[in-house]
Design a protein around this motif. Structure first.
Motif, mmCIF file in Angstrom:
data_model
loop_
_atom_site.group_PDB
_atom_site.id
_atom_site.type_symbol
_atom_site.label_atom_id
_atom_site.label_comp_id
_atom_site.label_asym_id
_atom_site.label_seq_id
_atom_site.Cartn_x
_atom_site.Cartn_y
_atom_site.Cartn_z
ATOM 1 N N UNK A 193 0.847 -1.197 0.000
ATOM 2 C CA UNK A 193 0.000 0.000 0.000
ATOM 3 C C UNK A 193 0.881 1.246 0.000
ATOM 4 N N UNK A 194 0.717 2.153 -0.949
ATOM 5 C CA UNK A 194 1.523 3.378 -0.964
ATOM 6 C C UNK A 194 1.291 4.209 0.302
ATOM 7 N N UNK A 195 2.344 4.740 0.840
ATOM 8 C CA UNK A 195 2.236 5.491 2.090
ATOM 9 C C UNK A 195 1.480 6.805 1.914
ATOM 10 N N UNK A 196 1.355 7.288 0.659
ATOM 11 C CA UNK A 196 0.618 8.527 0.425
ATOM 12 C C UNK A 196 -0.806 8.284 -0.052
ATOM 13 N N UNK A 197 -1.303 7.048 0.060
ATOM 14 C CA UNK A 197 -2.725 6.829 -0.189
ATOM 15 C C UNK A 197 -3.544 7.689 0.782
ATOM 16 N N UNK A 198 -4.727 8.154 0.374
ATOM 17 C CA UNK A 198 -5.414 9.199 1.149
ATOM 18 C C UNK A 198 -5.878 8.809 2.548
ATOM 19 N N UNK B 285 -6.677 0.930 3.845
ATOM 20 C CA UNK B 285 -5.687 1.893 3.369
ATOM 21 C C UNK B 285 -5.374 1.769 1.886
ATOM 22 N N UNK B 286 -5.820 0.693 1.249
ATOM 23 C CA UNK B 286 -5.621 0.550 -0.197
ATOM 24 C C UNK B 286 -6.568 1.432 -0.996
ATOM 25 N N UNK B 287 -7.605 1.980 -0.334
ATOM 26 C CA UNK B 287 -8.588 2.803 -1.050
ATOM 27 C C UNK B 287 -7.949 4.096 -1.524
#
Length: 371
Positions: free
Chosen positions: A198-203, A212-214
């Motif tokens: 999961x990217x750390x800058x995901x919203x 957190x993948x959203x």
């Protein structure tokens, strides 16, 4: 004099009304300037398509088969995961890693029984193709919980210019539970690294209980997604209920409204909501009334179709044609029917040879050849 004033007022009222309702845009028939060539038949519901570097084609079939098509010869790929075949669920989309020539990764979404609850939900995997068999299969994301409902699995897969993987999943028929709740899967657009991290800058990273993948939420059933060839933005379309199919440009953390706002009705004609716009919710770039039941989406970049280049193609399941959505930048300025009465058009892509390929239910893969 009163009649002249009334006519003028009526004209102005209709003009304002037309500006407020993009779905009023007239649909024109294309002058036939092309023929069709069947590339592969015997594929009942061709769902996803991806071209390999050698020009051969991978096609997913909803019942759970993956085909490799070379020179019109269709070979069934082995070791494909077992799918949960129910309603709209089955083997769904397929896409290649942007650096496929170097790493060989293929990405697939499908309805899976894995995990919590009975029934199934949408899952994302990656694998490699060796000797007409999937190998090195890795699980990247699985929506939860499972449900026996047959609606709204999504799903499309797109990589952006930064190498992030986006995939769409419908709300699984739980319209008042899933799409507006970021602590729940479904009714979402997800963004991952190519290996599933999961990217750390995901919203919603760091928010309590959030998935957190959203990347964006409030979707109904997104079955079309494509990267804009100039801006690099991810465009998406989704099924509305009875009316209100939408085209959206996906933005970080954005809420696309389902079912808080919609231009559609319940299938029995009753009102879902009278709200069409609301602060904090993204308005669609375009919406269809009546619904065309959109599936598949591709920007035309090829010089083979001069009149289509720079515009957007969308398949219609309901009306069984390919629609050319004409663009001026990010504004939609016209609509045109292509391939009228071709059949339930499930997907459309532009091949590396510049030709347009359609996946049509009951017919297979069809190539559009300009005269």
């Amino acid at each position: 004099m009163k009649r002249i004033i009334y006519i003028l007022f009526s004209f102005l009222l209709m003009s304002c009304h037309a500006q407020e309702k993009p779905n009023d845009m007239q649909l024109h028939d294309e002058i036939i300037a092309y023929t069709f060539e069947t590339v592969a038949d015997g594929i009942p519901i061709p769902w996803g398509m991806a071209f390999l570097p050698d020009g051969s084609l991978l096609v997913t079939e909803k019942s759970g088969k993956l085909y490799h098509i070379q020179n019109k010869i269709k070979t069934e790929v082995k070791n494909v995961p077992t799918v949960y075949l129910r309603g709209q669920g089955g083997l769904l989309d397929i896409a290649l890693h942007p650096n496929y020539a170097q790493n060989g990764w293929i990405y697939i979404t499908y309805a899976s029984t894995e995990g919590e609850g009975t029934g199934g939900n949408t899952k994302l995997i990656r694998a490699k193709l060796e000797n007409e068999s999937l190998t090195q299969i890795e699980s990247l994301y699985k929506c939860a919980p499972n449900t026996t409902k047959g609606q709204h699995f999504g799903s499309r897969i797109v990589f952006d210019n930064q190498g992030y993987l986006f995939f769409s999943v419908g709300e699984r028929g739980e319209q008042f539970v899933n799409p507006q709740d970021i602590s729940r899967d479904n009714g979402k657009i997800y963004r991952l690294h190519d290996d599933g991290r999961i990217p750390t800058d995901n919203p919603f990273v760091g928010q309590p209980n959030a998935k957190e993948a959203i990347f964006a939420y409030g979707a109904r059933n997104p079955q079309g997604m494509a990267k804009h060839p100039t801006t690099g933005a991810i465009w998406e379309h989704e099924h509305g209920p009875k009316g209100g199919d939408e085209i959206n440009i996906i933005k970080k953390g954005a809420n696309y409204g389902w079912p808080v706002v919609t231009y559609g009705l319940n299938y029995d004609g009753t009102v879902i909501t009278s709200v069409k716009e609301k602060e904090g919710i993204e308005n669609p770039l375009y919406y269809w009334l009546p619904s065309i039941a959109p599936s598949g989406m591709a920007f035309v970049t090829s010089n083979r179709y001069p009149n289509w280049k720079g515009h957007l193609l969308v398949g219609s399941l309901k009306f069984q044609y390919l629609e050319l959505v004409k663009l001026n930048g990010t504004s939609i300025v016209g609509r045109q029917k292509i391939a009228t009465d071709i059949g339930r058009l499930r997907n459309v892509i532009e091949g590396p040879d510049g030709y347009i390929y359609m996946g049509v239910e009951g017919k297979g893969i069809i190539k559009i050849i300009p005269n």
